[in-house]
Design a protein around this motif. Structure first.
Motif, mmCIF file in Angstrom:
data_model
loop_
_atom_site.group_PDB
_atom_site.id
_atom_site.type_symbol
_atom_site.label_atom_id
_atom_site.label_comp_id
_atom_site.label_asym_id
_atom_site.label_seq_id
_atom_site.Cartn_x
_atom_site.Cartn_y
_atom_site.Cartn_z
ATOM 1 N N PHE A 163 -4.537 1.749 -35.797
ATOM 2 C CA PHE A 163 -5.144 0.493 -35.317
ATOM 3 C C PHE A 163 -5.882 -0.216 -36.458
ATOM 4 O O PHE A 163 -6.332 -1.349 -36.300
ATOM 5 C CB PHE A 163 -6.130 0.752 -34.167
ATOM 6 N N ASP B 224 -11.023 6.346 -40.567
ATOM 7 C CA ASP B 224 -11.233 7.571 -39.778
ATOM 8 C C ASP B 224 -11.781 8.664 -40.686
ATOM 9 O O ASP B 224 -11.896 8.492 -41.896
ATOM 10 C CB ASP B 224 -9.905 7.997 -39.134
ATOM 11 N N GLY B 225 -12.176 9.762 -40.079
ATOM 12 C CA GLY B 225 -12.635 10.909 -40.860
ATOM 13 C C GLY B 225 -14.027 10.723 -41.434
ATOM 14 O O GLY B 225 -14.364 11.322 -42.461
ATOM 15 N N ILE B 226 -14.854 9.918 -40.805
ATOM 16 C CA ILE B 226 -16.206 9.701 -41.324
ATOM 17 C C ILE B 226 -17.185 10.710 -40.728
ATOM 18 O O ILE B 226 -17.946 11.347 -41.446
ATOM 19 C CB ILE B 226 -16.699 8.263 -41.007
ATOM 20 N N SER B 227 -17.159 10.853 -39.398
ATOM 21 C CA SER B 227 -18.196 11.650 -38.729
ATOM 22 C C SER B 227 -17.646 12.961 -38.180
ATOM 23 O O SER B 227 -16.853 12.969 -37.241
ATOM 24 C CB SER B 227 -18.809 10.847 -37.575
ATOM 25 N N LEU C 58 -0.617 11.783 -30.377
ATOM 26 C CA LEU C 58 -1.119 10.613 -29.664
ATOM 27 C C LEU C 58 -0.460 9.348 -30.216
ATOM 28 O O LEU C 58 -0.788 8.876 -31.310
ATOM 29 C CB LEU C 58 -2.639 10.535 -29.783
ATOM 30 N N GLN D 62 0.309 5.521 -30.721
ATOM 31 C CA GLN D 62 -0.527 4.318 -30.697
ATOM 32 C C GLN D 62 0.354 3.079 -30.565
ATOM 33 O O GLN D 62 1.275 2.871 -31.356
ATOM 34 C CB GLN D 62 -1.391 4.252 -31.956
ATOM 35 N N VAL E 64 -16.596 5.942 -30.233
ATOM 36 C CA VAL E 64 -17.408 6.917 -30.971
ATOM 37 C C VAL E 64 -18.681 7.294 -30.205
ATOM 38 O O VAL E 64 -19.225 8.380 -30.401
ATOM 39 C CB VAL E 64 -17.779 6.457 -32.399
ATOM 40 N N ARG F 40 -24.870 11.111 -29.341
ATOM 41 C CA ARG F 40 -26.071 11.187 -30.196
ATOM 42 C C ARG F 40 -27.353 11.151 -29.352
ATOM 43 O O ARG F 40 -27.500 11.925 -28.412
ATOM 44 C CB ARG F 40 -26.024 10.074 -31.267
ATOM 45 N N PHE G 246 -3.329 14.465 -33.867
ATOM 46 C CA PHE G 246 -4.748 14.774 -33.641
ATOM 47 C C PHE G 246 -4.958 16.283 -33.706
ATOM 48 O O PHE G 246 -4.218 17.047 -33.087
ATOM 49 C CB PHE G 246 -5.147 14.240 -32.260
ATOM 50 N N PHE H 53 -12.602 19.836 -27.148
ATOM 51 C CA PHE H 53 -11.658 18.743 -26.928
ATOM 52 C C PHE H 53 -11.463 18.397 -25.448
ATOM 53 O O PHE H 53 -11.568 17.229 -25.059
ATOM 54 C CB PHE H 53 -10.296 19.058 -27.579
ATOM 55 N N GLN I 185 -12.452 14.789 -23.602
ATOM 56 C CA GLN I 185 -11.456 13.917 -23.000
ATOM 57 C C GLN I 185 -11.724 13.714 -21.504
ATOM 58 O O GLN I 185 -11.723 12.590 -21.006
ATOM 59 C CB GLN I 185 -10.044 14.512 -23.210
ATOM 60 N N ILE J 288 -9.168 5.834 -26.010
ATOM 61 C CA ILE J 288 -8.407 7.044 -25.630
ATOM 62 C C ILE J 288 -8.485 7.387 -24.149
ATOM 63 O O ILE J 288 -7.842 8.333 -23.704
ATOM 64 C CB ILE J 288 -8.867 8.288 -26.430
ATOM 65 N N VAL K 243 -3.250 4.131 -26.331
ATOM 66 C CA VAL K 243 -2.949 5.475 -26.833
ATOM 67 C C VAL K 243 -2.202 6.209 -25.723
ATOM 68 O O VAL K 243 -2.680 6.269 -24.591
ATOM 69 C CB VAL K 243 -4.235 6.237 -27.206
HETATM 70 C C1 HEM Z 1 -14.273 9.068 -34.173
HETATM 71 C C2 HEM Z 1 -10.025 6.796 -33.724
HETATM 72 C C3 HEM Z 1 -8.568 10.176 -30.550
HETATM 73 C C4 HEM Z 1 -12.969 12.165 -30.660
HETATM 74 C C5 HEM Z 1 -13.242 8.176 -34.333
HETATM 75 C C6 HEM Z 1 -13.235 7.065 -35.256
HETATM 76 C C7 HEM Z 1 -12.045 6.446 -35.136
HETATM 77 C C8 HEM Z 1 -11.288 7.149 -34.133
HETATM 78 C C9 HEM Z 1 -11.572 5.223 -35.912
HETATM 79 C C10 HEM Z 1 -14.393 6.654 -36.183
HETATM 80 C C11 HEM Z 1 -14.344 7.358 -37.490
HETATM 81 C C12 HEM Z 1 -15.240 8.568 -37.573
HETATM 82 O O1 HEM Z 1 -16.324 8.577 -36.996
HETATM 83 O O2 HEM Z 1 -14.835 9.529 -38.238
HETATM 84 C C13 HEM Z 1 -9.268 7.525 -32.805
HETATM 85 C C14 HEM Z 1 -7.926 7.180 -32.413
HETATM 86 C C15 HEM Z 1 -7.511 8.139 -31.531
HETATM 87 C C16 HEM Z 1 -8.610 9.069 -31.365
HETATM 88 C C17 HEM Z 1 -7.155 5.968 -32.905
HETATM 89 C C18 HEM Z 1 -6.201 8.292 -30.822
HETATM 90 C C19 HEM Z 1 -5.071 7.836 -31.304
HETATM 91 C C20 HEM Z 1 -9.659 10.978 -30.261
HETATM 92 C C21 HEM Z 1 -9.664 12.032 -29.278
HETATM 93 C C22 HEM Z 1 -10.918 12.579 -29.293
HETATM 94 C C23 HEM Z 1 -11.683 11.875 -30.307
HETATM 95 C C24 HEM Z 1 -8.482 12.440 -28.398
HETATM 96 C C25 HEM Z 1 -11.471 13.698 -28.447
HETATM 97 C C26 HEM Z 1 -11.169 13.877 -27.171
HETATM 98 C C27 HEM Z 1 -13.670 11.538 -31.664
HETATM 99 C C28 HEM Z 1 -14.977 11.962 -32.114
HETATM 100 C C29 HEM Z 1 -15.359 11.068 -33.117
HETATM 101 C C30 HEM Z 1 -14.269 10.115 -33.264
HETATM 102 C C31 HEM Z 1 -15.799 13.159 -31.609
HETATM 103 C C32 HEM Z 1 -16.664 11.078 -33.920
HETATM 104 C C33 HEM Z 1 -17.741 10.308 -33.193
HETATM 105 C C34 HEM Z 1 -19.066 10.373 -33.948
HETATM 106 O O3 HEM Z 1 -19.442 11.468 -34.373
HETATM 107 O O4 HEM Z 1 -19.696 9.330 -34.112
HETATM 108 N N1 HEM Z 1 -12.046 8.194 -33.658
HETATM 109 N N2 HEM Z 1 -9.655 8.656 -32.153
HETATM 110 N N3 HEM Z 1 -10.895 10.907 -30.867
HETATM 111 N N4 HEM Z 1 -13.274 10.435 -32.378
HETATM 112 FE FE1 HEM Z 1 -11.496 9.505 -32.191
#
Ligand code: HEM
Length: 453
Positions: free
Chosen positions: A167, A171-174, A222, A224, A309, A315, A360, A371, A375, A398, A431
């Motif tokens: 999108f 990604d991969g920050i937190s 997943l 998109q 997020v 938080r 994922f 996980f 979800q 999601i 998604v």
């Molecule tokens: C954070 C995208 C699926 C859990 C993020 C971030 C993006 C993102 C852009 C922010 C970058 C970061 O904080 O590292 C997506 C996309 C998904 C997806 C496009 C599906 C295609 C999921 C799923 C889960 C999930 C399935 C869990 C059920 C999280 C968590 C964070 C996160 C825990 C960190 C939040 C934080 O600590 O602030 N995701 N994500 N994500 N995502 Fe996803």
């Protein structure tokens, strides 16, 4: 940072820090000859497995990093009868499909819905040639004792999009920091190693001793729908008079995600992107959704309650902060860039070679707290985050509105900062789960002493 407590030569490298390569192949296999597989595993495969210690320093990193993980069916095939103490793992992801995860089973890749996935090799490198060379090496060593059940080639997006999911968001920050392993950055929560590693401090479940330092890997393919997502943002662009139409579309996307495409959190940069903040690890994760003078139960001028997020890591919406429901993410995009034809039509192609999304990967010591919990109880729950003046609605990225049915309308509130009660209806899932499996990523010690012959 790597001096305390944990045995980093024993823990597979993807779990705590991720393999962080631009290409990663997920090679799902069926064990067809258990005795032969077990005898090659310890002698031939173990030396190829990359522990955490090897990934920490650039000069010890292998050309191709290799990790391995097993499904419950795979452990059964090896004759391992110990109960690892995780019902989600034991029953397999298909058992979670509709009621817990909200997936529509007909969208599942047949291999994930079947019984043939015993394990997965994760092969990560700078080039696909390297990955394929290592796969050949693995297959030669295993000498016909496995067959391919399915595979998914992950790859970072090209050029400036590297590190961004499809999108467009960085990604991969937190990810959480782990006590005794990582030095936390500002805003990063520090959690017990037992939340991610079996048998370590903070893991409250009784496990067989050989399971120590292993982790459960939740894998999800997943898909998109990128053109549809982009069209939705344009069609529903916000109406801030100080912004252009394009900027108002970007703002809506940023509020759905909780971060701008640059990675800057909207909690700190609510109306305009801040690329400098986004690029600064001392600042880009340093927020907790509280602001002096603002009421946490009503304020969505900074970040919507429903933002992806925020739904998946609330938080300081919890006081004290939640320490039970966390994952370490290590996924990578798969599939090609959007084509001109898809862009022009606002519809994803049905050509399977053009499917794109996120491979994922989430690590945790308890899938029902990790996980699956995130979800089901947070993303798919319209009332979460609890205690707010307006029900947040389902995660606009999601979440799924129907149990076992795709494209059930979702009705998040709070996306429009000028009227937080306004609901912007989303009639389509952006998604789409194509399925997945739960795996156990064992320690190197367990590979050598328990899984091998
Ligand atoms: C954070 C995208 C699926 C859990 C993020 C971030 C993006 C993102 C852009 C922010 C970058 C970061 O904080 O590292 C997506 C996309 C998904 C997806 C496009 C599906 C295609 C999921 C799923 C889960 C999930 C399935 C869990 C059920 C999280 C968590 C964070 C996160 C825990 C960190 C939040 C934080 O600590 O602030 N995701 N994500 N994500 N995502 Fe996803």
């Amino acid at each position: 940072s790597a001096d305390v407590g944990l045995n980093l030569t024993n823990i597979q490298g993807d779990i705590l820090i991720g393999m962080k390569k631009n290409k990663e192949l997920f090679f799902f296999f069926t064990i067809v000859n258990s005795t032969s597989f077990r005898s090659q595993l310890g002698s031939g495969i173990l030396p190829l497995i990359t522990p955490t210690s090897q990934l920490l320093a650039v000069d010890t990193q292998p050309t191709t990093a290799v990790n391995i993980a097993f499904s419950q069916r795979g452990l059964n095939a090896l004759g391992i009868t110990d109960d690892l103490g995780d019902t989600a793992f034991t029953n397999g992801q298909i058992d979670n499909v509709a009621t817990i995860l909200g997936d529509e089973t007909s969208n599942w890749e047949p291999a994930f819905a079947g019984t043939g996935i015993h394990g997965v090799f994760l092969l990560a490198s700078d080039t696909i040639d390297n990955v394929n060379a290592t796969l050949s090496q693995v297959q030669n060593i295993l000498n016909g004792s496995i067959t391919e059940a399915y595979s998914l080639q992950g790859q970072a997006r090209p050029g400036d999009e590297q590190g961004h999911e499809h999108f467009g968001f960085m990604d991969g920050i937190s990810n959480p920091a782990v006590t005794g392993f990582s030095t936390p950055l500002p805003g990063q929560q520090v959690l017990d190693p037992g939340l991610f590693l079996l048998g370590e401090s903070g893991d409250l479940v009784s496990r067989p001793s050989w399971a120590q330092d292993g982790s459960f890997l939740a894998f999800r393919q997943l898909q998109q729908r990128v053109p549809e997502f982009n069209a939705f943002l344009v069609d529903n662009a916000l109406s801030n008079p100080n912004l252009t139409a394009d900027q108002n579309a970007e703002l809506l996307g940023a509020r759905m995600m909780g971060r701008w495409k640059s990675g800057a959190p909207v909690d700190l940069a609510p109306t305009v992107d801040d690329p400098v903040l986004a690029a600064d690890p001392q600042q880009n994760n340093n927020f907790n959704y509280t602001h002096p003078g603002f009421d946490e139960a009503t304020d969505q001028t900074h970040c919507p309650f429903s933002a992806h997020v925020r739904k998946t890591n609330p938080r300081s919406d919890f006081n004290p902060e939640d320490t039970a429901n966390h994952i370490i993410r290590a996924g990578i995009p798969y599939g090609p860039e959007v084509t001109d034809a898809e862009n022009a039509s606002n519809v994803s192609s049905t050509d399977p070679s053009l499917e794109r999304g996120l491979a994922f990967v989430a690590y945790q010591s308890d899938i029902n707290n990790g996980f699956a919990f995130l979800q089901q109880n947070w993303a798919n729950n319209a009332n979460f985050i609890f205690g707010k003046a307006t029900p947040p609605g389902i995660d606009p990225i999601i979440g799924t509105g129907g149990l076992g049915q795709a494209d059930v309308p979702r009705t998040p509130s709070g996306l429009d900062p000028s009227d937080p009660t306004r609901i912007i209806t989303i009639n389509q899932d952006f998604v789409v789960s194509r399925g997945g499996e739960y795996f156990f990523s064992p320690s190197l010690f367990a590979i050598q002493n328990t899984l091998s012959l």
